[in-house]
Design a protein around this motif. Structure first.
Motif, PDB file in Angstrom:
ATOM      1  N   PHE A   1      -8.778   5.815   0.047  1.00  0.00           N
ATOM      2  CA  PHE A   1      -7.644   6.669  -0.268  1.00  0.00           C
ATOM      3  C   PHE A   1      -8.139   8.073  -0.569  1.00  0.00           C
ATOM      4  O   PHE A   1      -9.282   8.278  -0.948  1.00  0.00           O
ATOM      5  CB  PHE A   1      -6.774   6.093  -1.395  1.00  0.00           C
ATOM      6  CG  PHE A   1      -7.423   6.008  -2.746  1.00  0.00           C
ATOM      7  CD1 PHE A   1      -7.262   7.022  -3.671  1.00  0.00           C
ATOM      8  CD2 PHE A   1      -8.159   4.899  -3.104  1.00  0.00           C
ATOM      9  CE1 PHE A   1      -7.835   6.943  -4.920  1.00  0.00           C
ATOM     10  CE2 PHE A   1      -8.740   4.802  -4.355  1.00  0.00           C
ATOM     11  CZ  PHE A   1      -8.577   5.834  -5.266  1.00  0.00           C
TER      12      PHE A   1
ATOM     13  N   TRP B   1       0.786  -1.233   0.000  1.00  0.00           N
ATOM     14  CA  TRP B   1       0.000   0.000   0.000  1.00  0.00           C
ATOM     15  C   TRP B   1       0.821   1.287   0.000  1.00  0.00           C
ATOM     16  O   TRP B   1       0.378   2.312   0.475  1.00  0.00           O
ATOM     17  CB  TRP B   1      -1.052  -0.031   1.118  1.00  0.00           C
ATOM     18  CG  TRP B   1      -1.777  -1.321   1.072  1.00  0.00           C
ATOM     19  CD1 TRP B   1      -1.733  -2.311   2.002  1.00  0.00           C
ATOM     20  CD2 TRP B   1      -2.599  -1.801   0.012  1.00  0.00           C
ATOM     21  NE1 TRP B   1      -2.489  -3.386   1.576  1.00  0.00           N
ATOM     22  CE2 TRP B   1      -3.037  -3.098   0.356  1.00  0.00           C
ATOM     23  CE3 TRP B   1      -3.010  -1.273  -1.216  1.00  0.00           C
ATOM     24  CZ2 TRP B   1      -3.858  -3.868  -0.460  1.00  0.00           C
ATOM     25  CZ3 TRP B   1      -3.826  -2.041  -2.028  1.00  0.00           C
ATOM     26  CH2 TRP B   1      -4.243  -3.319  -1.646  1.00  0.00           C
ATOM     27  N   ARG B   2       2.029   1.205  -0.564  1.00  0.00           N
ATOM     28  CA  ARG B   2       2.787   2.429  -0.816  1.00  0.00           C
ATOM     29  C   ARG B   2       2.145   3.152  -2.001  1.00  0.00           C
ATOM     30  O   ARG B   2       1.477   2.545  -2.819  1.00  0.00           O
ATOM     31  CB  ARG B   2       4.243   2.107  -1.172  1.00  0.00           C
ATOM     32  CG  ARG B   2       5.003   1.464  -0.033  1.00  0.00           C
ATOM     33  CD  ARG B   2       6.404   1.067  -0.468  1.00  0.00           C
ATOM     34  NE  ARG B   2       6.317   0.035  -1.500  1.00  0.00           N
ATOM     35  CZ  ARG B   2       7.144  -0.075  -2.533  1.00  0.00           C
ATOM     36  NH1 ARG B   2       8.132   0.786  -2.697  1.00  0.00           N
ATOM     37  NH2 ARG B   2       7.002  -1.039  -3.419  1.00  0.00           N
ATOM     38  N   ILE B   3       2.379   4.437  -2.108  1.00  0.00           N
ATOM     39  CA  ILE B   3       1.878   5.223  -3.229  1.00  0.00           C
ATOM     40  C   ILE B   3       2.998   5.359  -4.263  1.00  0.00           C
ATOM     41  O   ILE B   3       4.150   5.649  -3.913  1.00  0.00           O
ATOM     42  CB  ILE B   3       1.396   6.618  -2.773  1.00  0.00           C
ATOM     43  CG1 ILE B   3       0.285   6.471  -1.721  1.00  0.00           C
ATOM     44  CG2 ILE B   3       0.933   7.459  -3.966  1.00  0.00           C
ATOM     45  CD1 ILE B   3      -0.956   5.738  -2.200  1.00  0.00           C
TER      46      ILE B   3
ATOM     47  N   GLN C   1       2.681  10.571  -5.700  1.00  0.00           N
ATOM     48  CA  GLN C   1       3.030  11.088  -4.386  1.00  0.00           C
ATOM     49  C   GLN C   1       2.725  12.573  -4.320  1.00  0.00           C
ATOM     50  O   GLN C   1       3.017  13.322  -5.237  1.00  0.00           O
ATOM     51  CB  GLN C   1       4.489  10.786  -4.065  1.00  0.00           C
ATOM     52  CG  GLN C   1       4.682   9.315  -3.809  1.00  0.00           C
ATOM     53  CD  GLN C   1       6.098   8.944  -3.456  1.00  0.00           C
ATOM     54  OE1 GLN C   1       6.982   9.774  -3.361  1.00  0.00           O
ATOM     55  NE2 GLN C   1       6.314   7.659  -3.261  1.00  0.00           N
TER      56      GLN C   1
ATOM     57  N   SER D   1      -1.105   2.127  -6.432  1.00  0.00           N
ATOM     58  CA  SER D   1      -0.733   1.436  -5.214  1.00  0.00           C
ATOM     59  C   SER D   1      -1.008  -0.055  -5.403  1.00  0.00           C
ATOM     60  O   SER D   1      -1.712  -0.458  -6.333  1.00  0.00           O
ATOM     61  CB  SER D   1      -1.537   1.960  -4.019  1.00  0.00           C
ATOM     62  OG  SER D   1      -1.062   1.397  -2.818  1.00  0.00           O
ATOM     63  N   TYR D   2      -0.447  -0.847  -4.514  1.00  0.00           N
ATOM     64  CA  TYR D   2      -0.701  -2.294  -4.551  1.00  0.00           C
ATOM     65  C   TYR D   2      -0.460  -2.872  -3.165  1.00  0.00           C
ATOM     66  O   TYR D   2       0.193  -2.259  -2.323  1.00  0.00           O
ATOM     67  CB  TYR D   2       0.186  -3.003  -5.586  1.00  0.00           C
ATOM     68  CG  TYR D   2       1.658  -2.994  -5.221  1.00  0.00           C
ATOM     69  CD1 TYR D   2       2.220  -4.035  -4.484  1.00  0.00           C
ATOM     70  CD2 TYR D   2       2.484  -1.939  -5.592  1.00  0.00           C
ATOM     71  CE1 TYR D   2       3.560  -4.025  -4.151  1.00  0.00           C
ATOM     72  CE2 TYR D   2       3.822  -1.918  -5.257  1.00  0.00           C
ATOM     73  CZ  TYR D   2       4.360  -2.975  -4.544  1.00  0.00           C
ATOM     74  OH  TYR D   2       5.683  -2.967  -4.190  1.00  0.00           O
TER      75      TYR D   2
END
Length: 170
Positions: free
Chosen positions: A94, A63-65, A70, A163-164
């Motif tokens: 989000f 769940w990083r962007i 960003q 994201s993933y």
């Protein structure tokens, strides 16, 4: 002595070069992020029914962007609940601060490096909170046996990954 016109041209060329280098770096960073996104799931970030992280041994890449997004897209909490039962719903929240940077998105499930399934319709982005509610049976590759660990990818309407992360269905 150099002329003011020559100095302005030099400054313009240097500025253009710097902008191109920054752009290439961001593109490289985005490509690396997307390469990581299409890898198979390994772990997951365990959350409760309210989005609070339960397990401190979380998956650090979940769940990083993406670099392209960003400053425009934020996730305050990971999707929840995770793990979830097949009769629950997964919630992904989000925030978008600039709809000019992102106008639409969709959610995909990745089963292997070549098998991807859309698990949400194409959705319009709102300049604030965006909530996605997913049925685990839509996420699962085989709904008759949904148990497993799945890679979920959120991408924009141009196919750029936002994201993933990994979801576990029990």
């Amino acid at each position: 002595m150099s002329s003011p016109k020559l100095n302005r041209i030099t400054v313009a060329f240097v500025s253009l070069f710097v902008l191109l280098m920054i752009s290439c770096t961001q593109s490289d960073d985005q490509r690396e992020f997307e390469k990581q996104a299409i890898s198979l799931p390994e772990n997951f970030t365990q959350t409760d029914n309210n989005g609070q992280i339960v397990d401190n041994n979380t998956d650090p890449d979940d769940w990083r962007i993406a670099p392209f997004f960003q400053g425009f897209v934020y996730m305050d909490e990971p999707p929840f609940p995770n793990a979830l039962l097949s009769n629950q719903r997964l919630t992904i929240n989000f925030f978008v601060t600039d709809t000019g940077a992102l106008s639409g998105f969709r959610v995909l499930a990745l089963y292997d490096r070549t098998t991807v399934k859309p698990v949400s319709p194409d959705m319009t982005v709102y300049s604030s909170l965006n909530t996605i509610s997913l049925d685990p049976l839509d996420i699962a590759q085989f709904p008759q046996n949904p148990v497993g660990l799945y890679r979920i990818i959120i991408e924009d309407d141009r196919g750029n990954i936002i994201s993933y992360g990994d979801i576990k269905i029990e």
